[in-house]
Design an enzyme around this catalytic site. Structure first.
Site, short mmCIF file in Angstrom:
data_model
loop_
_atom_site.label_atom_id
_atom_site.label_comp_id
_atom_site.label_asym_id
_atom_site.label_seq_id
_atom_site.Cartn_x
_atom_site.Cartn_y
_atom_site.Cartn_z
N GLY A 12 3.00 12.97 -5.11
CA GLY A 12 2.47 11.65 -5.22
C GLY A 12 3.38 10.60 -5.04
N ASN A 14 3.57 9.18 -2.02
CA ASN A 14 2.82 8.13 -1.14
C ASN A 14 1.73 7.35 -2.09
OD1 ASN A 14 3.16 8.15 1.83
ND2 ASN A 14 3.26 10.41 1.55
N ARG A 65 -17.67 25.37 -1.50
CA ARG A 65 -17.06 23.89 -1.25
C ARG A 65 -17.73 22.76 -1.06
NH1 ARG A 65 -12.78 23.93 3.24
NH2 ARG A 65 -14.64 23.41 4.12
N ARG A 91 -6.22 20.32 0.77
CA ARG A 91 -7.46 21.17 0.55
C ARG A 91 -8.45 20.60 1.88
NH1 ARG A 91 -12.20 19.47 -1.54
NH2 ARG A 91 -13.60 21.12 -2.57
N LEU A 93 -11.61 19.28 3.68
CA LEU A 93 -12.64 18.61 3.31
C LEU A 93 -13.94 19.18 4.23
CD1 LEU A 93 -11.49 15.00 2.80
CD2 LEU A 93 -12.17 16.52 1.06
N HIS A 109 0.36 12.34 8.01
CA HIS A 109 0.79 13.68 8.22
C HIS A 109 2.36 13.54 8.74
CE1 HIS A 109 0.66 17.83 9.82
NE2 HIS A 109 1.22 17.13 10.94
C1 GAR Z 1 3.79 14.14 2.67
O1 GAR Z 1 5.03 14.52 3.44
C2 GAR Z 1 2.59 14.30 3.46
O2 GAR Z 1 2.86 13.69 4.92
C3 GAR Z 1 2.23 15.54 3.24
O3 GAR Z 1 2.38 15.99 2.06
C4 GAR Z 1 3.53 15.34 1.51
C5 GAR Z 1 3.02 14.51 0.24
O4 GAR Z 1 3.97 14.11 -0.44
N1 GAR Z 1 0.89 15.97 3.96
C6 GAR Z 1 0.62 16.96 4.81
O5 GAR Z 1 1.38 17.70 5.06
C7 GAR Z 1 -0.83 16.98 4.96
N2 GAR Z 1 -0.92 17.94 5.99
P1 GAR Z 1 3.64 13.04 -1.70
O6 GAR Z 1 2.54 13.77 -2.54
O7 GAR Z 1 4.89 12.84 -2.42
O8 GAR Z 1 2.82 11.67 -1.24
#
Ligand code: GAR
Length: 216
Positions: A12, A14, A65, A91, A93, A109
């Site tokens: 989390g 982000n 789902r 996950r 959607l 991404h």
């Molecule tokens: C991030 O690097 C995000 O870009 C990636 O997961 C991580 C989550 O980090 N997302 C993906 O790979 C989606 N395909 P966070 O939980 O610390 O935000």
């Protein structure tokens, strides 16, 4: 002020960057709910610390789902959510969910799409030997990481990088561009023309990057 739902599965960071941008007044939004499909996600602690309601998806309650996603849509509608933020949400959607929020779901991404879609994008970038990778915020459509691109940030890839070191470098940029993409939306500055996302009143980015450095 727009209402957000943030969907998470992991640490989390982000989510934290979005919370921090809201609290410092840079982002005109409020997070109405955080939804996690993983009851152990550290993101849940972050949400609780900031008094944000949390909903945990228990997949075993919904063997199909689509039924689960219908329930999620109801929750989001009941919170008057304007924009759904996928922040490390691991996950898929269903089509019904995506159709309930057309061009109102954003994802981040950790690669420069359309390069390296899907899982472990940083590992794929290191193994491919690209000299730059980065991150992309895009709208979600029915494909995997295929929706219109809103903003990208570039990070160099070095010879001694591992998946982890590259992921850390990219993550720092994720924390800058995700709140910005949401703020563009909150300001009503996003126009979508086919695949193209136009940000209104946006100065052009100047300059080019190279890696390794051109010496001659
Ligand atoms: C991030 O690097 C995000 O870009 C990636 O997961 C991580 C989550 O980090 N997302 C993906 O790979 C989606 N395909 P966070 O939980 O610390 O935000």
């Amino acid at each position: 002020m727009i209402n957000l739902a943030v969907l998470v599965s992991g640490s989390g960071t982000n989510l934290q960057a979005i919370i921090d941008s809201i609290e410092s007044g840079k982002l005109n939004a409020r997070i109405k709910i955080v939804i996690s499909n993983n009851s152990d996600a550290y993101a849940i602690e972050r949400a609780k610390k900031h008094h944000i309601p949390v909903f945990i998806i228990q997949d075993n309650r919904f063997p199909v789902r689509e039924d689960c996603d219908k329930h999620l849509v109801e929750i989001l509608k009941s919170h008057a959510v304007d924009l759904v933020i996928l922040a490390g949400f691991m996950r898929l959607l269903s089509r019904a969910f995506i159709r309930a929020f057309p061009m109102k779901i954003m994802n981040i991404h950790p690669a420069l799409l359309p390069a390296f879609p899907g899982l472990r994008a940083q590992k794929k970038a290191v193994e491919y030997g690209v000299k730059f990778s980065g991150c992309t915020v895009h709208f979600v459509d029915e494909g995997v990481d295929t929706g219109p691109v809103i903003i990208q940030a570039v990070a160099p890839v070095y010879d001694d990088d591992t998946e982890e070191t590259l992921a850390q470098r990219i993550l720092k940029e994720e924390h800058r561009i995700y709140p910005q993409a949401i703020q563009f939306f909150a300001q009503g500055r996003i126009e979508i023309r086919g695949r193209k996302v136009i940000i209104k009143n946006q100065p052009k980015t100047e300059g080019v990057l190279e890696n390794p450095k051109v010496e001659i």
